[in-house]
Enzyme design. Structure first.
Site, short mmCIF file in Angstrom:
data_model
loop_
_atom_site.label_atom_id
_atom_site.label_comp_id
_atom_site.label_asym_id
_atom_site.label_seq_id
_atom_site.Cartn_x
_atom_site.Cartn_y
_atom_site.Cartn_z
N MET A 54 56.94 -15.89 7.12
CA MET A 54 57.55 -14.54 7.43
C MET A 54 58.67 -14.28 6.68
SD MET A 54 56.56 -14.48 11.40
CE MET A 54 58.04 -15.40 12.06
N HIS A 66 60.45 -23.90 3.16
CA HIS A 66 59.17 -23.21 2.70
C HIS A 66 58.70 -23.74 1.27
CE1 HIS A 66 60.83 -20.10 5.47
NE2 HIS A 66 59.54 -19.98 5.94
N LEU A 84 62.98 -16.95 3.09
CA LEU A 84 62.36 -18.25 2.52
C LEU A 84 63.54 -19.13 2.30
CD1 LEU A 84 59.68 -17.05 -0.05
CD2 LEU A 84 59.39 -17.68 2.46
N HIS A 85 63.27 -20.57 2.57
CA HIS A 85 64.43 -21.42 2.48
C HIS A 85 63.82 -22.76 1.55
CE1 HIS A 85 62.68 -23.24 5.94
NE2 HIS A 85 62.61 -22.20 6.73
N GLN A 89 53.04 -11.65 17.03
CA GLN A 89 53.51 -13.20 17.72
C GLN A 89 54.85 -13.29 18.29
OE1 GLN A 89 53.00 -14.52 13.48
NE2 GLN A 89 54.80 -16.03 14.26
P1 AMP Z 1 57.79 -19.35 8.84
O1 AMP Z 1 58.19 -18.40 7.83
O2 AMP Z 1 58.96 -19.87 10.06
O3 AMP Z 1 56.47 -18.66 9.63
O4 AMP Z 1 57.11 -20.43 8.40
C1 AMP Z 1 56.29 -20.69 7.35
C2 AMP Z 1 55.82 -22.05 7.03
O5 AMP Z 1 56.80 -22.87 6.72
C3 AMP Z 1 55.19 -22.54 8.39
O6 AMP Z 1 54.20 -23.45 8.04
C4 AMP Z 1 56.32 -23.45 8.86
O7 AMP Z 1 55.94 -24.45 9.62
C5 AMP Z 1 56.71 -23.98 7.48
N1 AMP Z 1 58.11 -24.26 7.66
C6 AMP Z 1 59.49 -23.80 8.06
N2 AMP Z 1 60.49 -24.42 8.16
C7 AMP Z 1 60.02 -25.65 7.73
C8 AMP Z 1 60.94 -26.84 7.27
N3 AMP Z 1 62.12 -26.85 7.46
N4 AMP Z 1 60.39 -27.81 6.68
C9 AMP Z 1 58.70 -27.81 6.43
N5 AMP Z 1 58.19 -26.67 6.56
C10 AMP Z 1 58.74 -25.56 7.35
#
Ligand code: AMP
Length: 293
Positions: free
Chosen positions: A30, A37, A33-34, A61
């Site tokens: 979403m 990701h 990004l960090h 969601q």
């Molecule tokens: P999001 O953008 O929050 O929907 O996350 C996208 C993907 O990145 C999802 O599969 C998350 O579980 C994964 N993700 C988010 N934060 C982390 C993290 N700290 N370490 C590893 N994967 C992550």
């Protein structure tokens, strides 16, 4: 990096890739990004010829409209990060592109009790929204591997279930990447940007509590562990949704310690108005416990 906004353009490109025998890894996000990701992008790059990342803040969601409105957006920085990581393709669709007939009558997925426990209980409809968007994205991308973060433990289980339900997706497998943490143990998350200085400091208590749960597991009564952690978090200013110990495969709460059972601790709590989630597998001996004190 190629950037696509339209489904049909992306599909044409991916068809070309597949026709030349390329293996595709897919990382749905979403945005905001960090480095967490980026771990997923790295894992995909290692194992596939082409890595596709999507950025889409999926409205279906979000059970809380304010959370949706406040969801951080850092698109230009995201693009730079993905380019640095040598991501091959970025898919950046609009809401209209993903849901041309609106969001009122979308499919509901039979994901069973995963929908009503833990995150499902506190975020009604959330996992239906996750299934709707991921199902749609998988239909478009048809990746060899879908990369997910363990940070969203229950989401990983839900998406395993989604793949079981969709027989035509049997060619896609799931890979789960361990949670990347800040130095003080806080799980990296897009929502961390919204923490003020004081809350940011406090936020690391969640990981400390998870480590405590791990060190007490098998030594104290499970109910006592949960109460201690809830009290501890509340004392530090959190509003706790849950601090649970569950079966690592079904996510059903564990009532009694069984050394043979694979277990996970999961916490969801607000600090000010920011909701944080995290988890730790209790029956895994590899976790670094330096932060515990
Ligand atoms: P999001 O953008 O929050 O929907 O996350 C996208 C993907 O990145 C999802 O599969 C998350 O579980 C994964 N993700 C988010 N934060 C982390 C993290 N700290 N370490 C590893 N994967 C992550």
């Amino acid at each position: 990096m190629l950037i696509f906004h339209k489904t049909e353009d992306l599909k044409k490109q991916l068809l070309r890739e597949r026709q030349t025998g390329k293996k595709l890894g897919f990382v749905p996000t979403m945005g905001a990004l960090h480095d967490g990701h980026m771990e997923l992008i790295k894992a995909s790059r290692k194992e596939h010829d082409k890595t596709i990342c999507s950025i889409f803040v999926n409205p279906t969601q979000f059970n809380d409209p304010t959370d949706f409105e406040k969801y951080p957006q850092t698109l230009q920085q995201d693009i730079k990060k993905l380019e640095t990581m040598q991501c091959s393709i970025l898919f950046l669709p609009s809401v209209e592109e993903m849901y041309p007939s609106g969001t009122a009558l979308l499919e509901q997925f039979p994901i069973g009790s995963l929908e009503t426990i833990l995150e499902g209980k506190y975020r009604p409809g959330h996992f239906q929204g996750v299934c709707q968007i991921v199902d749609h994205l998988l239909t478009i991308v048809e990746p060899d591997t879908l990369y997910l973060g363990q940070k969203d433990y229950q989401q990983c289980m839900v998406l395993h279930r989604l793949l079981e339900l969709r027989t035509y997706k049997q060619n896609t497998k799931i890979k789960i990447v361990p949670t990347l943490r800040e130095q003080d143990g806080l799980a990296m998350s897009s929502r961390n940007i919204r923490l003020d200085t004081e809350s940011r400091k406090t936020a690391s208590q969640i990981y400390r509590c998870l480590l405590n749960m791990k060190s007490w597991y098998g030594k104290l009564e499970l109910e006592e562990i949960k109460i201690k952690v809830q009290e501890d978090l509340t004392h530090h200013g959190f509003r706790v949704d849950y601090a649970e110990i569950a079966d690592a495969l079904t996510l059903q709460p564990i009532k009694k310690y069984d050394p043979e059972q694979h277990a996970v601790a999961l916490i969801a709590a607000f600090i000010n108005d920011v909701r944080l989630i995290d988890n730790l597998v209790l029956t895994d001996t590899t976790t670094d416990s330096k932060v515990s004190n």
